[in-house]
Enzyme design. Structure first.
Site, PDB file in Angstrom:
ATOM      1  CG  ASN A  92      -0.334   0.044   2.538  1.00  0.00           C
ATOM      2  OD1 ASN A  92       0.809  -0.369   2.692  1.00  0.00           O
ATOM      3  ND2 ASN A  92      -1.047   0.544   3.533  1.00  0.00           N
ATOM      4  CG  ASP A 104      -2.332  -4.544   5.136  1.00  0.00           C
ATOM      5  OD1 ASP A 104      -3.267  -4.920   5.837  1.00  0.00           O
ATOM      6  OD2 ASP A 104      -1.421  -3.800   5.545  1.00  0.00           O
ATOM      7  CG  ASP A 140       0.103  -3.516  10.683  1.00  0.00           C
ATOM      8  OD1 ASP A 140       0.556  -3.090   9.596  1.00  0.00           O
ATOM      9  OD2 ASP A 140      -1.095  -3.395  11.008  1.00  0.00           O
TER      10      ASP A 140
END
Ligand code: DOR
Ligand code: ZN
Length: 429
Positions: free
Chosen positions: A101, A159, A311
């Site tokens: 992303n 994502d 993350d």
């Protein structure tokens, strides 16, 4: 980062964690020309090897972070592949998977090659790109999955958002199955999401826009059923909710090819942390309740949740200073992951040290079809030296990431990564 280049290294006096043999034993490790040449109880110093004192320390295979955000291309002010992979090494991660992303999104073969080239130039942690499932992450047309696989993409994900259209998700699963790569699902039913705080007691009390846990679990249920139907491999990203853990457990019992990850913040924090309206506690999916946190830990303990990923999501200070509802979600995570897990999972006795290290090192490689992490003779050196007795404080001036959006800055933690040996390069932290 400037590593020491060492043609012969003797890691002396440490305790070696062998994840294949599942042993933890006192041993010296001799590395020559970047390969593990000997692992023995005691190795006499020979051939002018640089001796690294590892007394009281543990030696384990390098960790792999299968879910992070490195922001290049597009937001090099927040992070670059060079800065991110340096921060990753400081956290013991010798391999990382950046999510696609970015801006533009990674949805072509050329972009996957761009990322790997940048990583080679940086020469820190190794990079295994994740490609987009759909063009521009728009959730409509399939991206060039096959071409990206040939360029080195190891998994596919949109994502940051979920794939809303079930037919598109089905096709993505079918394509990825043909290439034997997993689809990483960011589970979020958009229609149920009004904001990024867990819907419940705290969101009501603080007046924050919220999302219920069913926004995550309902999408996980759909994707699990589609994975069963297609026979494809599904990986559920950043599991935060008890219902999602329960569904994954059910799916595994049914024989569905599903794997899952969670992140340190989901087993360390709860929605109670939002009380101060500090957007450094804003993550997507949101921090949830104590019952969810416990369910995530139980899922890690019984193997329902295979892996721990960070993350790592860098955002600038200015962006995070916006009011809570407007601030972007995400926190940096490489440099604190190991210590938080050690504190919350190992010191609490929820997981053994070897099971914990396996969640960081073995599981991601297995899920992504990479060779096993090894401390065995003959393998390339890809090792972390861990100081489990260390107590350290995450001070702002030690952050290697270009962004500092961590709720753990200022926190004193137990256990830290003392060094990483990658081939013939030794990084000391
Ligand atoms: O907290 C998050 N931040 N969750 C995501 O899914 C995306 C990520 C980001 O890119 O900032
Ligand atoms: Zn996500």
């Amino acid at each position: 980062m400037n590593p020491e280049i060492l043609s012969r290294v003797l890691l002396q006096g440490g305790t070696v964690i062998d994840l294949q043999a599942r042993t933890v034993r006192r041993a010296d490790v001799l590395v020559a020309g970047g390969r593990i040449e000997k692992v023995e109880g005691s190795i006499e110093e020979v051939g002018g090897a640089e001796v690294i004192d590892c007394k009281g320390k543990h030696i384990a295979p390098g960790f792999m972070d299968m879910h992070c955000h490195l922001r290049e291309p597009g937001r090099e002010d927040e992070e670059t592949i060079a800065s991110g992979t340096a921060a990753a090494l400081a956290g013991g991660f010798t391999r990382v998977c950046p999510m696609p992303n970015t801006d533009p999104a990674i949805d072509t073969e050329a972009q996957v090659r761009f990322e790997t080239r940048r990583a080679e130039d940086a020469n820190c942690a190794r990079v295994h790109p994740v490609g987009c499932c759909t063009k521009g992450r728009q959730g409509k047309e399939l991206a060039e999955i096959g071409a990206m696989v040939s360029a080195g993409a190891v998994a596919f994900s949109d994502d940051g958002s979920a794939i809303a259209d079930a037919q598109v998700m089905r096709r993505v699963l079918e394509y990825c199955k043909a290439f034997d790569v997993p689809v990483i699902s960011h589970c979020e039913v958009k229609e149920l999401v009004e904001g990024i705080a867990n819907e419940g007691r705290m969101s009501t009390k603080l007046g924050l826009k919220s999302a219920p846990d069913v926004a995550e679990s309902a999408q996980a249920a759909r994707d699990i059923l589609l994975a069963e139907f297609t026979g494809a491999r599904l990986h559920i990203a950043h599991v935060s909710a008890k219902a999602t853990v329960d569904l994954i457990r059910w799916a595994k019992e049914r024989g569905v090819q599903v794997t899952a990850e969670t992140c340190p913040h989901y087993f360390t924090l709860t929605e109670d942390a939002l009380a101060g309206f500090d957007a450094n506690y804003k993550v997507n999916p949101p921090l949830r309740t104590e019952a969810d946190r416990r369910a995530v830990i139980a899922g890690l303990a019984d193997g329902t949740i295979d892996a721990i990923a960070t993350d790592h999501a860098p955002h600038l200070k200015g962006e995070k200073e916006a009011e809570f509802d407007a601030a972007p979600p995400g926190i940096i995570g490489f440099e604190t992951a190991f210590s938080l897990g050690y504190e919350q999972l190992v010191l609490t006795k929820a997981l053994s040290l070897t099971d914990y290290i396996a969640r960081l090192a073995t599981a991601p490689r297995r899920i992504l079809n990479l060779p096993a992490a090894s401390t065995a003779v003959g393998s390339e050196a890809e090792l972390v030296v861990l100081d489990l007795k260390a107590e350290w404080t995450y001070a702002p001036d030690r952050v290697l990431s270009l962004s500092r959006n961590s709720p753990f800055i200022g926190r004193t933690m137990r256990g830290r990564v003392a060094a990483v040996l990658l081939g013939d390069r030794l990084f000391r932290f």
